[in-house]
Design an enzyme around this catalytic site. Structure first.
Site, PDB file in Angstrom:
ATOM      1  N   SER A  49     -15.884  59.857  21.521  1.00 45.07           N
ATOM      2  CA  SER A  49     -15.025  60.374  20.462  1.00 45.07           C
ATOM      3  C   SER A  49     -13.680  59.645  20.458  1.00 45.07           C
ATOM      4  O   SER A  49     -13.633  58.425  20.329  1.00 45.07           O
ATOM      5  CB  SER A  49     -14.879  61.887  20.632  1.00 45.07           C
ATOM      6  OG  SER A  49     -14.431  62.495  19.463  1.00 45.07           O
ATOM      7  N   ASP A  67     -23.719  64.276  13.253  1.00 44.68           N
ATOM      8  CA  ASP A  67     -22.304  64.367  13.634  1.00 44.68           C
ATOM      9  C   ASP A  67     -21.449  64.514  12.380  1.00 44.68           C
ATOM     10  O   ASP A  67     -21.365  63.594  11.571  1.00 44.68           O
ATOM     11  CB  ASP A  67     -21.922  63.105  14.403  1.00 44.68           C
ATOM     12  CG  ASP A  67     -20.533  63.172  15.023  1.00 44.68           C
ATOM     13  OD1 ASP A  67     -19.755  64.073  14.649  1.00 44.68           O
ATOM     14  OD2 ASP A  67     -20.231  62.312  15.870  1.00 44.68           O
ATOM     15  N   HIS A  71     -22.338  65.527  17.559  1.00 43.78           N
ATOM     16  CA  HIS A  71     -21.197  64.793  18.113  1.00 43.78           C
ATOM     17  C   HIS A  71     -21.239  64.715  19.639  1.00 43.78           C
ATOM     18  O   HIS A  71     -20.676  63.799  20.240  1.00 43.78           O
ATOM     19  CB  HIS A  71     -19.905  65.474  17.655  1.00 43.78           C
ATOM     20  CG  HIS A  71     -18.664  64.709  17.983  1.00 43.78           C
ATOM     21  ND1 HIS A  71     -18.371  63.488  17.430  1.00 43.78           N
ATOM     22  CD2 HIS A  71     -17.628  64.996  18.824  1.00 43.78           C
ATOM     23  CE1 HIS A  71     -17.213  63.052  17.901  1.00 43.78           C
ATOM     24  NE2 HIS A  71     -16.749  63.939  18.754  1.00 43.78           N
TER      25      HIS A  71
END
Length: 412
Positions: free
Chosen positions: A243, A347, A378
């Site tokens: 991320s 995601d 995600h």
């Protein structure tokens, strides 16, 4: 105070049953101290016994015992006659507590009860062989960490794990899930040394007005790479980010002269744009409040109309401006080292918009591999249907395909 950057990226939520969504929203209102909205979700019987002030008093008494609230760390559902009971684990600075929320047939809150939380043990994913590696304590710039080392003579490839946004622990615990622990144990089962450590904002009381990306993430990641490079049992060193951490790995790799990069769910756009899309998505599912106000702030951040030291959305404006100047795709484009990028098709936080930028900048290069797993979210956990923040409250593991692909790529 601990810094909690407002990144729904990084907000967490699950594909719902009957009233999962309503129960979660009630707890969200309560933990964000929006007591009026919480009370409005209650049945008439509960409203007759509770008031906005009494909800406030209950919450403040919990904070007096446990200090600042940090996150909703998981939940389970119990069916009892005509009621659904949801047991939410709430994590505070000084401990955890269970909030039991009872929902009636109309989807109204019919009861609220707090009790001491019971700790759940980490369950090893099927792809982990605990006999194939050992785990030792380590420190990185004074931060507690762990290093997992395969058994055997070596030398082995090694990797540093770089967290996503917010005050993450070394396991990148999100709800009941431990993303980095899965990755560390999975990769070390396949002959790779893995170094993970608590993020600085998890360990230290940080003044959010002085926070910088350099201090929060990059300095410690550079030190972690250095530690691995100095080990005699290491053949080469990779940097793996998830991320927001993935967004910064090209810069970390360039500055540390790492041998390769793994980016899991890497944003390619400025943070404000990513957050705007997330907010609109959550709004479409009825999971966001104060939308117009937040969108207005994001628009001002895009135009740099907010003074750098002004505190907005959980961080000083200069934090957003700093990230905006760090163009990860451009940095990655000039790197000559191997790169592996992995995306989840479900995601909603890092989307096809980001994938397209990475593809445009990096496609066609022999030492770059880009993978998309359609059923992963995600967190690289599989599921069905639309992903939501509550999905992250459901216990799961990083998908075996992700572990296998990373291991093959690093070992070859």
């Amino acid at each position: 105070m601990r810094l909690t950057v407002f990144l729904s990226l990084f907000l967490g939520v699950m594909v719902f049953g009957a009233f999962d969504q309503e129960a979660f929203l009630f707890v969200q209102h309560l933990t964000s101290e929006n007591f009026e909205s919480a009370l409005n979700m209650c049945s008439n019987q509960v409203k007759a016994q509770l008031s906005v002030q009494s909800l406030s008093n209950i919450w403040n008494s919990l904070k007096a015992q446990l200090s600042d609230f940090r996150e909703i760390a998981g939940y389970e559902k119990i069916i009892q006659a005509e009621y659904e009971i949801y047991n939410f684990t709430l994590k505070f600075d000084r401990g955890e507590i269970s909030a039991l929320v009872t929902m009636d047939r109309e989807g109204k809150v019919a009861g609220l009860f707090f009790k001491q939380a019971t700790k759940t043990e980490y369950e090893l994913p099927d792809y982990v062989d605990p006999e194939s590696f050992e785990e030792k304590d380590i420190t990185v710039n004074g931060l507690p960490g762990k290093i997992t080392i395969p058994k055997g003579s070596g030398p082995f490839p090694a990797v540093v794990l770089v967290h996503g946004s917010g005050p993450n622990d070394m396991d990148e615990t999100i709800g009941p899930n431990k993303i980095f622990k899965d990755i560390a144990y999975g990769l070390s089962s396949k002959g790779i040394i893995v170094l993970r450590y608590h993020k600085r904002t998890f360990v230290e009381k940080v003044d959010p007005t002085t926070l910088t990306v350099e201090k929060e993430v990059i300095e410690d990641a550079l030190e972690a790479v250095k530690i691995l490079k100095e080990r005699k049992d290491v053949s080469r060193v990779y940097v793996l980010g998830h991320s927001l951490g993935a967004m910064l790995t090209p810069e970390i790799a360039e500055r540390s002269k790492a041998d390769g990069v793994v980016m899991i769910a890497p944003p390619a756009r400025p943070l404000e744009e990513v957050m705007e899309d997330q907010l609109k998505y959550l709004q479409s599912l009825g999971l966001a409040s104060n939308v117009e106000e937040t969108l207005n702030i994001l628009e001002k951040l895009k135009r740099k109309e907010i003074p750098p030291d002004e505190f907005v959305l959980g961080a000083p404006a200069k934090y957003f401006y700093d990230l905006r100047e760090r163009d990860p795709a451009s940095i990655a484009k000039r790197l000559t080292i191997p790169m592996l990028l992995i995306f989840g098709g479900r995601d909603y936080q890092v989307t096809e918009k980001d994938q397209e930028i990475w593809l445009k900048e990096l496609s066609g290069r022999e030492n770059v591999k880009i993978l998309v797993f359609d059923d992963l979210n995600h967190l690289m956990i599989s599921g069905e249907g639309k992903s939501t923040p509550v999905e992250y409250m459901k216990k799961g593991h990083v998908d075996k395909r992700v572990i296998d692909e990373i291991a093959r790529w690093m070992v070859k």
